[in-house]
Design a protein around this motif. Structure first.
Motif, PDB file in Angstrom:
ATOM      1  N   ARG A   1      -1.733  22.192 -23.403  1.00 51.38           N
ATOM      2  CA  ARG A   1      -2.189  21.217 -24.335  1.00 51.38           C
ATOM      3  C   ARG A   1      -2.148  22.466 -25.618  1.00 51.38           C
ATOM      4  O   ARG A   1      -2.512  22.957 -26.303  1.00 51.38           O
ATOM      5  CB  ARG A   1      -3.923  21.302 -24.299  1.00 51.38           C
ATOM      6  N   SER A   2      -0.337  22.922 -25.523  1.00 57.51           N
ATOM      7  CA  SER A   2      -0.597  24.238 -26.424  1.00 57.51           C
ATOM      8  C   SER A   2      -0.744  24.031 -27.951  1.00 57.51           C
ATOM      9  O   SER A   2      -0.325  24.421 -29.077  1.00 57.51           O
ATOM     10  CB  SER A   2       0.846  25.453 -26.360  1.00 57.51           C
ATOM     11  N   ARG A   3       0.117  22.609 -28.794  1.00 61.13           N
ATOM     12  CA  ARG A   3       0.484  21.848 -29.558  1.00 61.13           C
ATOM     13  C   ARG A   3      -0.965  21.974 -30.128  1.00 61.13           C
ATOM     14  O   ARG A   3      -0.973  22.024 -31.622  1.00 61.13           O
ATOM     15  CB  ARG A   3       0.967  20.551 -29.926  1.00 61.13           C
ATOM     16  N   GLN A   4      -2.206  21.408 -29.171  1.00 70.36           N
ATOM     17  CA  GLN A   4      -3.277  21.551 -30.103  1.00 70.36           C
ATOM     18  C   GLN A   4      -4.057  22.415 -29.773  1.00 70.36           C
ATOM     19  O   GLN A   4      -5.219  22.553 -30.827  1.00 70.36           O
ATOM     20  CB  GLN A   4      -4.442  20.134 -28.675  1.00 70.36           C
ATOM     21  N   ARG A   5      -3.512  23.147 -29.426  1.00 66.11           N
ATOM     22  CA  ARG A   5      -3.995  24.647 -29.527  1.00 66.11           C
ATOM     23  C   ARG A   5      -3.259  25.531 -30.772  1.00 66.11           C
ATOM     24  O   ARG A   5      -4.007  26.748 -31.273  1.00 66.11           O
ATOM     25  CB  ARG A   5      -3.681  25.696 -28.482  1.00 66.11           C
ATOM     26  N   GLY A   6      -2.229  25.735 -31.131  1.00 63.98           N
ATOM     27  CA  GLY A   6      -1.980  25.867 -31.995  1.00 63.98           C
ATOM     28  C   GLY A   6      -2.549  25.311 -33.452  1.00 63.98           C
ATOM     29  O   GLY A   6      -1.749  25.718 -34.309  1.00 63.98           O
ATOM     30  N   GLN A   7      -2.655  24.139 -33.774  1.00 65.62           N
ATOM     31  CA  GLN A   7      -3.221  24.221 -34.384  1.00 65.62           C
ATOM     32  C   GLN A   7      -4.432  22.888 -34.588  1.00 65.62           C
ATOM     33  O   GLN A   7      -4.178  21.933 -34.241  1.00 65.62           O
ATOM     34  CB  GLN A   7      -1.878  22.703 -35.945  1.00 65.62           C
TER      35      GLN A   7
ATOM     36  N   GLU B   1      -3.620  18.712 -34.958  1.00 61.16           N
ATOM     37  CA  GLU B   1      -3.008  18.531 -33.516  1.00 61.16           C
ATOM     38  C   GLU B   1      -4.157  18.200 -32.613  1.00 61.16           C
ATOM     39  O   GLU B   1      -3.860  16.849 -31.814  1.00 61.16           O
ATOM     40  CB  GLU B   1      -2.186  19.136 -33.018  1.00 61.16           C
ATOM     41  N   LEU B   2      -5.476  18.636 -32.860  1.00 64.98           N
ATOM     42  CA  LEU B   2      -6.190  18.346 -31.565  1.00 64.98           C
ATOM     43  C   LEU B   2      -7.001  17.395 -32.541  1.00 64.98           C
ATOM     44  O   LEU B   2      -7.428  15.933 -31.890  1.00 64.98           O
ATOM     45  CB  LEU B   2      -7.656  19.742 -32.049  1.00 64.98           C
ATOM     46  N   TRP B   3      -7.693  16.862 -33.708  1.00 68.69           N
ATOM     47  CA  TRP B   3      -8.021  16.218 -34.477  1.00 68.69           C
ATOM     48  C   TRP B   3      -7.581  16.111 -35.837  1.00 68.69           C
ATOM     49  O   TRP B   3      -7.555  17.188 -36.552  1.00 68.69           O
ATOM     50  CB  TRP B   3      -9.234  16.226 -34.848  1.00 68.69           C
ATOM     51  N   PRO B   4      -7.033  15.235 -36.218  1.00 67.23           N
ATOM     52  CA  PRO B   4      -6.230  14.601 -37.611  1.00 67.23           C
ATOM     53  C   PRO B   4      -6.946  14.999 -38.177  1.00 67.23           C
ATOM     54  O   PRO B   4      -6.897  14.905 -39.272  1.00 67.23           O
ATOM     55  CB  PRO B   4      -5.045  13.361 -37.708  1.00 67.23           C
ATOM     56  N   ASP B   5      -8.219  14.561 -38.218  1.00 70.81           N
ATOM     57  CA  ASP B   5      -9.757  14.204 -39.767  1.00 70.81           C
ATOM     58  C   ASP B   5      -9.702  15.716 -39.697  1.00 70.81           C
ATOM     59  O   ASP B   5     -10.352  16.046 -41.077  1.00 70.81           O
ATOM     60  CB  ASP B   5     -10.989  13.105 -39.518  1.00 70.81           C
ATOM     61  N   VAL B   6      -9.921  16.300 -39.431  1.00 72.91           N
ATOM     62  CA  VAL B   6     -10.319  18.242 -39.634  1.00 72.91           C
ATOM     63  C   VAL B   6     -10.244  18.454 -40.900  1.00 72.91           C
ATOM     64  O   VAL B   6      -8.763  18.671 -41.374  1.00 72.91           O
ATOM     65  CB  VAL B   6     -10.130  18.919 -38.243  1.00 72.91           C
ATOM     66  N   ARG B   7     -10.686  18.906 -42.243  1.00 75.71           N
ATOM     67  CA  ARG B   7     -10.555  19.537 -43.307  1.00 75.71           C
ATOM     68  C   ARG B   7     -11.006  21.100 -43.238  1.00 75.71           C
ATOM     69  O   ARG B   7     -10.424  22.002 -43.912  1.00 75.71           O
ATOM     70  CB  ARG B   7     -11.130  18.383 -44.252  1.00 75.71           C
ATOM     71  N   SER B   8     -11.761  21.432 -43.224  1.00 71.77           N
ATOM     72  CA  SER B   8     -12.388  22.739 -42.255  1.00 71.77           C
ATOM     73  C   SER B   8     -12.842  23.150 -40.868  1.00 71.77           C
ATOM     74  O   SER B   8     -13.282  21.863 -40.598  1.00 71.77           O
ATOM     75  CB  SER B   8     -13.301  22.565 -43.605  1.00 71.77           C
TER      76      SER B   8
END
Length: 374
Positions: free
Chosen positions: A57-63, A66-73
């Motif tokens: 899950r390195s892509r989600q870890r890196g950004q 990538e884990l949750w598209p709706d996150v803003r902060s």
């Protein structure tokens, strides 16, 4: 609008501190591209050892997006577990094991996550938003995010260092759909100090700010499921679960103060200075009883007894000999293998005697290697 955002952020910080957190900051949801690149370079180098989940899950870890598209902060929070006693106190008490400070009290996952949930619930009540909370069990790069949120900086030992709390912070993250007031990023203040690099028993730092997990005692004693590689056994000394050496020597620790939640992390008597003899005698039921409510319970009895056997081999304590010999009969290969090494270290003549009658009956390849190479 800007004033409302600032006011909500200030009130959120007040709430978080009231829940026992000692450090607070807001990071942008878009991490700098070099953060993900550093992660990929580390994974390609094999520095993560057998921690395959970091690759998966390195892509989600890196950004974060990538884990949750709706996150803003990203709300980053730190809870202090600064020890009240010297982490080196048992260094020369070789018939006892050394357990990392963080694992001597209640399981930090439970303590931090409950406080995170209470803080996140308050935020949802105050504003129309969605949230997700994370404590060390999801593909979240807590340390770079903590630095981006101004909680501190990633030190040369790769952990977060804080001007106020030293190297003793548990980290938690709240992802939110809100745009909150961002905090100034932390600035590296390690300077020319190399204390954490110099003290590492296994030379697990190829360079400042780089960790080879495969050589780290914390990885070897906790994550590693197989035998402890021979080149690290003597260096482990009496470390039986984790290692605080690089954290404990950090000069910034002198400013560390206890958080309101630190009482949850006060060491339990049986974990502050466990006798190796007691650990060697544990069966699975005894392990579960001793380590109930502790993060150590996740590693299981076999790894803990394996680690205690390495400590016994390094102890020069002949009183442990009978317990070591008994474990030559253990059902688990990693325990039998570690018992062989410990026996060879404690009494080579007895090792040769046991080898002559046991080796021919052994069927496990990894254990046979121990009989041949010790």
């Amino acid at each position: 609008m800007a004033n409302d955002k600032l006011r909500l952020t200030e009130e959120l910080e007040k709430k978080a501190l009231g829940e026992g957190f000692a450090a607070f900051g807001i990071a942008p949801a878009d991490q700098a591209p070099e953060t993900a690149e550093r992660l990929q370079n580390w994974l390609r180098s094999g520095g993560h050892g057998d921690m395959i989940w970091m690759e998966e899950r390195s892509r989600q870890r890196g950004q974060p997006k990538e884990l949750w598209p709706d996150v803003r902060s990203v709300i980053m929070l730190g809870m202090s577990y600064a020890p009240k006693t010297d982490p080196f106190a048992l260094e020369k008490v070789t018939d006892h094991g050394r357990i990392s400070v963080y694992a001597q009290g209640k399981d930090y996952h439970d303590v931090v996550k409950k406080a995170l949930k209470r803080t996140a619930r308050w935020l949802v009540e105050q504003a129309d938003c969605e949230v997700k909370v994370f404590v060390d069990t999801a593909p979240v790069m807590e340390k770079p995010l903590a630095a981006a949120a101004g909680l501190g900086w990633q030190g040369k030992h790769t952990n977060v260092v804080s001007r106020d709390h030293g190297s003793w912070l548990f980290l938690g993250a709240i992802y939110t759909t809100l745009d909150l007031e961002l905090s100034p990023a932390g600035q590296d203040r390690c300077g020319s100090c190399s204390a954490c690099q110099d003290i590492c028993p296994t030379n697990a730092f190829p360079a400042p700010y780089q960790l080879d997990a495969k050589a780290c005692i914390s990885y070897l004693t906790i994550e590693n499921k197989g035998p402890i590689p021979k080149q690290y056994r003597k260096a482990m000394g009496n470390h039986i679960y984790g290692c605080d050496d690089c954290l404990a020597v950090c000069p910034w620790n002198k400013f560390a103060v206890a958080s309101a939640a630190q009482k949850a992390f006060l060491p339990r008597a049986e974990l502050a200075a466990p006798a190796l003899a007691d650990l060697l005698a544990m069966d699975d039921n005894a392990f579960r009883k001793i380590f109930s409510g502790s993060p150590i319970k996740r590693s299981g009895r076999n790894r803990m007894v394996r680690n205690a056997l390495i400590g016994a081999g390094n102890s020069a304590d002949q009183s442990l000999l009978s317990a070591v010999i008994k474990l030559l009969n253990d059902d688990e290969p990693i325990v039998r293998g570690a018992a062989i090494w410990a026996l060879a270290e404690l009494d080579h003549d007895r090792f040769e005697h046991e080898k002559s009658r046991r080796q021919i009956e052994e069927t496990e390849a990894s254990v046979l290697v121990e009989w041949e190479s010790c």
